[in-house]
Design a protein around this motif. Structure first.
Motif, mmCIF file in Angstrom:
data_model
loop_
_atom_site.group_PDB
_atom_site.id
_atom_site.type_symbol
_atom_site.label_atom_id
_atom_site.label_comp_id
_atom_site.label_asym_id
_atom_site.label_seq_id
_atom_site.Cartn_x
_atom_site.Cartn_y
_atom_site.Cartn_z
ATOM 1 N N LEU A 177 -0.957 7.747 -23.776
ATOM 2 C CA LEU A 177 0.446 7.573 -23.399
ATOM 3 C C LEU A 177 0.607 7.293 -21.910
ATOM 4 N N ALA A 178 -0.450 6.769 -21.308
ATOM 5 C CA ALA A 178 -0.403 6.432 -19.882
ATOM 6 C C ALA A 178 -0.864 5.002 -19.642
ATOM 7 N N ILE A 179 -0.682 4.117 -20.630
ATOM 8 C CA ILE A 179 -1.077 2.714 -20.470
ATOM 9 C C ILE A 179 0.060 1.795 -20.922
ATOM 10 N N PRO A 180 1.143 1.736 -20.132
ATOM 11 C CA PRO A 180 2.246 0.851 -20.497
ATOM 12 C C PRO A 180 1.787 -0.601 -20.539
ATOM 13 N N PRO A 181 2.339 -1.410 -21.465
ATOM 14 C CA PRO A 181 3.391 -1.069 -22.419
ATOM 15 C C PRO A 181 2.875 -0.637 -23.787
ATOM 16 N N SER A 182 1.579 -0.366 -23.904
ATOM 17 C CA SER A 182 1.043 0.045 -25.202
ATOM 18 C C SER A 182 1.387 1.493 -25.531
ATOM 19 N N GLY A 183 1.289 2.362 -24.520
ATOM 20 C CA GLY A 183 1.627 3.768 -24.694
ATOM 21 C C GLY A 183 2.175 4.321 -23.395
ATOM 22 N N MET A 184 3.326 4.988 -23.463
ATOM 23 C CA MET A 184 3.961 5.521 -22.257
ATOM 24 C C MET A 184 5.042 6.516 -22.659
ATOM 25 N N VAL A 188 5.601 -5.335 -11.982
ATOM 26 C CA VAL A 188 6.871 -4.774 -12.460
ATOM 27 C C VAL A 188 7.142 -3.441 -11.770
ATOM 28 N N LYS A 189 6.077 -2.638 -11.628
ATOM 29 C CA LYS A 189 6.224 -1.323 -11.000
ATOM 30 C C LYS A 189 6.402 -1.412 -9.484
ATOM 31 N N GLU A 190 5.750 -2.400 -8.876
ATOM 32 C CA GLU A 190 5.850 -2.569 -7.416
ATOM 33 C C GLU A 190 5.964 -4.055 -7.084
ATOM 34 N N PRO A 191 7.206 -4.581 -7.058
ATOM 35 C CA PRO A 191 7.409 -6.022 -6.845
ATOM 36 C C PRO A 191 6.794 -6.555 -5.555
ATOM 37 N N SER A 192 6.578 -5.692 -4.577
ATOM 38 C CA SER A 192 6.002 -6.155 -3.308
ATOM 39 C C SER A 192 4.502 -6.397 -3.407
ATOM 40 N N ARG A 193 3.889 -5.958 -4.520
ATOM 41 C CA ARG A 193 2.446 -6.176 -4.719
ATOM 42 C C ARG A 193 2.194 -6.767 -6.109
ATOM 43 N N PRO A 194 2.668 -7.984 -6.335
ATOM 44 C CA PRO A 194 2.432 -8.595 -7.658
ATOM 45 C C PRO A 194 0.971 -8.962 -7.855
ATOM 46 N N PHE A 195 0.457 -8.693 -9.043
ATOM 47 C CA PHE A 195 -0.904 -9.074 -9.415
ATOM 48 C C PHE A 195 -0.832 -10.197 -10.438
ATOM 49 N N GLU A 196 -1.874 -11.024 -10.468
ATOM 50 C CA GLU A 196 -1.954 -12.115 -11.430
ATOM 51 C C GLU A 196 -3.330 -12.116 -12.094
ATOM 52 N N TYR A 205 -11.732 4.740 -12.400
ATOM 53 C CA TYR A 205 -10.631 5.696 -12.434
ATOM 54 C C TYR A 205 -10.592 6.348 -13.814
ATOM 55 N N ASP A 206 -10.030 7.543 -13.864
ATOM 56 C CA ASP A 206 -10.060 8.310 -15.107
ATOM 57 C C ASP A 206 -9.221 7.694 -16.215
ATOM 58 N N ASP A 207 -8.169 6.962 -15.879
ATOM 59 C CA ASP A 207 -7.323 6.334 -16.895
ATOM 60 C C ASP A 207 -6.598 5.140 -16.277
ATOM 61 N N ASP A 208 -5.893 4.394 -17.129
ATOM 62 C CA ASP A 208 -5.210 3.195 -16.661
ATOM 63 C C ASP A 208 -4.080 3.528 -15.692
ATOM 64 N N ALA A 209 -3.390 4.648 -15.918
ATOM 65 C CA ALA A 209 -2.281 5.028 -15.038
ATOM 66 C C ALA A 209 -2.774 5.242 -13.606
ATOM 67 N N THR A 210 -3.917 5.897 -13.459
ATOM 68 C CA THR A 210 -4.487 6.126 -12.130
ATOM 69 C C THR A 210 -4.939 4.820 -11.508
ATOM 70 N N MET A 211 -5.500 3.927 -12.318
ATOM 71 C CA MET A 211 -5.928 2.620 -11.814
ATOM 72 C C MET A 211 -4.729 1.809 -11.333
ATOM 73 N N VAL A 212 -3.654 1.803 -12.098
ATOM 74 C CA VAL A 212 -2.440 1.075 -11.713
ATOM 75 C C VAL A 212 -1.867 1.651 -10.416
ATOM 76 N N THR A 213 -1.876 2.978 -10.302
ATOM 77 C CA THR A 213 -1.392 3.624 -9.078
ATOM 78 C C THR A 213 -2.217 3.174 -7.876
ATOM 79 N N ALA A 214 -3.526 3.048 -8.073
ATOM 80 C CA ALA A 214 -4.400 2.580 -6.990
ATOM 81 C C ALA A 214 -4.045 1.163 -6.574
ATOM 82 N N ALA A 215 -3.714 0.326 -7.561
ATOM 83 C CA ALA A 215 -3.336 -1.056 -7.252
ATOM 84 C C ALA A 215 -1.990 -1.112 -6.536
#
Length: 264
Positions: free
Chosen positions: A44-51, A200-208, A170-180
């Motif tokens: 439940l920490a990997i949006p949008p699959s589980g959150m 989406v979470k941080e518009p100032s740091r868009p990833f592609e 990182y231990d999970d996707d949520a932590t990895m996204v936070t790092a990004a």
């Protein structure tokens, strides 16, 4: 008489070590239906699959897939919250009945669990900060790539020893996204969907998405030796791919449809 007693004791000891002929094998599907509930391991920490939504209620494509399954089977649904690395141990140890959690089908995993037919797909990529000029693997030399521990991306990049990639786990996707988002990682190896979620979470740091890795089939994970459960899951998935319900769930959360060959 003594010889018969010794023989009987030997047979009893052998039966403790392994099932004897005529011993009934417990069937997980029967146990699930008898209990009236199904325990599904979902990250439940990997949006949008589980959150979790604003009301702290589980949501996402895997969550709605699990909810649809429980509803169709007339069962109470119990989510077993998990991480990528803990998904398979959850069913191996009996903590969960099945896995619905962006579980890619791989030969390595098929050695320790069984899979249903695919219900969705996952495009695996290396995504980087949009401002970086990254076009291929050679451009990633000297850059640290964030990855969630125990995922297929972790395994794939670890095995690419000839490219000498620098990997931060990182231990999970949520932590990895936070790092990004926080600037600790400028590149991540994950699904294309999660790459888009960073911006989406941080518009100032868009990833592609920049470097494609592969496209994986996503399936339901089941412990080894449960053919009746796998058969019932396959029938359910086939029906809901045909009627469009699984495609509608995927499109709702991921913004694109399932591959055409999966829907047909």
């Amino acid at each position: 008489m003594i010889r018969r007693m010794i023989l009987a004791a030997a047979v009893a000891t052998a039966c403790l070590a392994a099932p004897c002929a005529g011993t009934a094998h417990a069937d997980q599907l029967d146990d699930i239906l008898k209990a009236g509930r199904i325990r599904i391991a979902t990250d439940l920490a990997i949006p949008p699959s589980g959150m979790m939504d604003a009301a702290m209620k589980p949501t996402g494509s895997d969550v709605e897939t699990a909810e649809l399954l429980a509803k169709d089977w007339g069962l109470q649904l119990e989510f077993v919250q998990t991480t990528g690395a803990a998904r398979i141990p959850n069913v191996q140890t009996g903590k969960a009945d099945i896995i619905i959690s962006t579980l890619s089908v791989t030969p390595e995993r098929a050695k320790v669990i069984d899979f249903s037919r695919p219900y969705a797909a996952l495009q695996s990529v290396v995504g980087c900060l949009a401002s970086l000029d990254i076009k291929g693997w050679d451009d990633l030399k000297g850059r640290t790539i964030g990855v969630s521990r125990g995922t297929t991306q972790d395994t794939t990049l670890t095995n690419m020893k000839d490219r000498a990639l620098t990997i931060a786990r990182y231990d999970d996707d949520a932590t990895m996204v936070t790092a990004a988002i926080s600037g600790q990682a400028d590149c991540v190896a994950t699904s294309a969907t999660i790459v888009h979620q960073i911006g989406v979470k941080e518009p100032s740091r868009p990833f592609e998405p920049r470097v494609p890795i592969t496209t994986f089939d996503l399936a339901v994970g089941v412990r080894k030796g449960e053919p009746k459960l796998v058969e019932k899951l396959n029938a359910w998935i086939g029906e809901n791919l045909k009627n469009g319900k699984l495609n509608a769930i995927y499109k709702k959360f991921h913004g694109s449809e399932l591959p055409e060959n999966m829907r047909s």
